[in-house]
Design an enzyme around this catalytic site. Structure first.
Site, mmCIF file in Angstrom:
data_model
loop_
_atom_site.group_PDB
_atom_site.id
_atom_site.type_symbol
_atom_site.label_atom_id
_atom_site.label_comp_id
_atom_site.label_asym_id
_atom_site.label_seq_id
_atom_site.Cartn_x
_atom_site.Cartn_y
_atom_site.Cartn_z
ATOM 1 N N ASP A 1 7.108 -5.135 -0.480
ATOM 2 C CA ASP A 1 7.863 -6.389 -0.455
ATOM 3 C C ASP A 1 9.256 -6.158 -1.044
ATOM 4 O O ASP A 1 9.463 -5.233 -1.823
ATOM 5 C CB ASP A 1 7.159 -7.456 -1.304
ATOM 6 C CG ASP A 1 5.793 -7.824 -0.747
ATOM 7 O OD1 ASP A 1 5.563 -7.597 0.453
ATOM 8 O OD2 ASP A 1 4.964 -8.329 -1.539
HETATM 9 N N1 URA Z 1 0.916 -5.857 -2.229
HETATM 10 C C1 URA Z 1 1.859 -6.819 -2.338
HETATM 11 O O1 URA Z 1 1.548 -7.969 -2.577
HETATM 12 N N2 URA Z 1 3.135 -6.446 -2.208
HETATM 13 C C2 URA Z 1 3.534 -5.182 -1.972
HETATM 14 O O2 URA Z 1 4.739 -4.913 -1.884
HETATM 15 C C3 URA Z 1 2.535 -4.205 -1.869
HETATM 16 C C4 URA Z 1 1.227 -4.564 -1.989
#
Ligand code: URA
Length: 240
Positions: free
Chosen positions: A105
């Site tokens: 993310d």
């Molecule tokens: N899980 C999440 O919620 N975000 C990420 O970036 C990776 C795994």
């Protein structure tokens, strides 16, 4: 080994746009095996041919494997209209040729592998391979042994999907708790959604491992390096 157009190879190596590269060729600055090139569209085998620009030899490598400590605020993609992407952090000669292996993310930090090895990328991401992804997270609220048990059982997400069993390790339990989480899937926002399903909020997330590949903690966010031979061999061993 693949034959490719010289102007494309040079552009990919960061010598400019195809148009700019054509100018270099016109000026007689590009040599292949010691001979000045007249046709920018000439085909070359970058791994074999001795290519130089203004006397600078090209260090061409077919396969590129880069470990990046992804900073918050950049997108795990090669292009985005609004935000900087992870490849914008790399030198052009790599940026033009690699893809991130999976996504983090925008606000997640940590280990991101970038490569042009599509086979390795595919194997690491294939749901069948169940490659472990380990995260360090800070959670608003007290994480309890009950939560560890729930993770181990698999958690029902907001869309009804039940995750595979995951490992939750409590490092400290306080108003903001610290944990390590290991999952073997890669659903959208998976870690955040697993905690949300238990009424907990992830306030910081950082990937620290993917299969055998461990984040080099000497890399500050935004820094990168090539994989070592040992790291690559370990990753390929995973590549069954
Ligand atoms: N899980 C999440 O919620 N975000 C990420 O970036 C990776 C795994």
């Amino acid at each position: 080994m693949k034959r490719e157009r010289l102007d494309k190879v040079l552009a990919n190596m960061g010598w400019g746009t195809r148009k700019e590269v054509k100018q270099l060729v016109k000026q007689g600055l590009v040599t292949v095996n010691g001979n000045a090139v007249a046709d920018p569209g000439q085909h070359v085998i970058p791994e074999q041919d001795d290519i130089a620009v203004d006397g600078h030899p090209l260090a061409y490598r077919r396969w590129i494997y880069i470990m990046l400590n992804k900073p918050s605020g950049v997108i795990s993609a090669t292009e985005d209209n609004r935000h900087r992407t992870v490849v914008d952090l790399l030198p052009l000669e790599w940026a033009n040729r690699v893809h991130p292996v999976g996504r983090l993310d925008i606000d997640t930090e940590g280990l991101l592998l970038l490569t042009n090895d599509g086979q390795l990328s595919h194997n690491l991401l294939s749901p069948k391979k169940k490659v472990e992804k380990e995260y360090y997270a800070r959670i608003a609220g007290i994480v309890q042994p009950e939560h560890v048990r729930r993770f181990a059982e698999g958690i029902t997400l907001d869309d009804g999907y039940v995750t595979l069993p995951a490992k939750l390790e409590i490092l400290s339990a306080a108003a903001v708790s610290e944990v390590n989480v290991t999952i073997t899937e890669g659903k959208f926002h998976q870690v955040k959604r697993m905690f949300a399903a238990l009424g907990l909020k992830v306030v910081y997330l950082k990937r620290i491992r993917m299969g055998p590949l461990v984040l080099d903690e000497t890399l500050v966010p935004g820094a990168y390096r090539e994989l070592t031979d040992a790291e690559l061999a370990a990753l390929k061993g995973e590549d069954r």
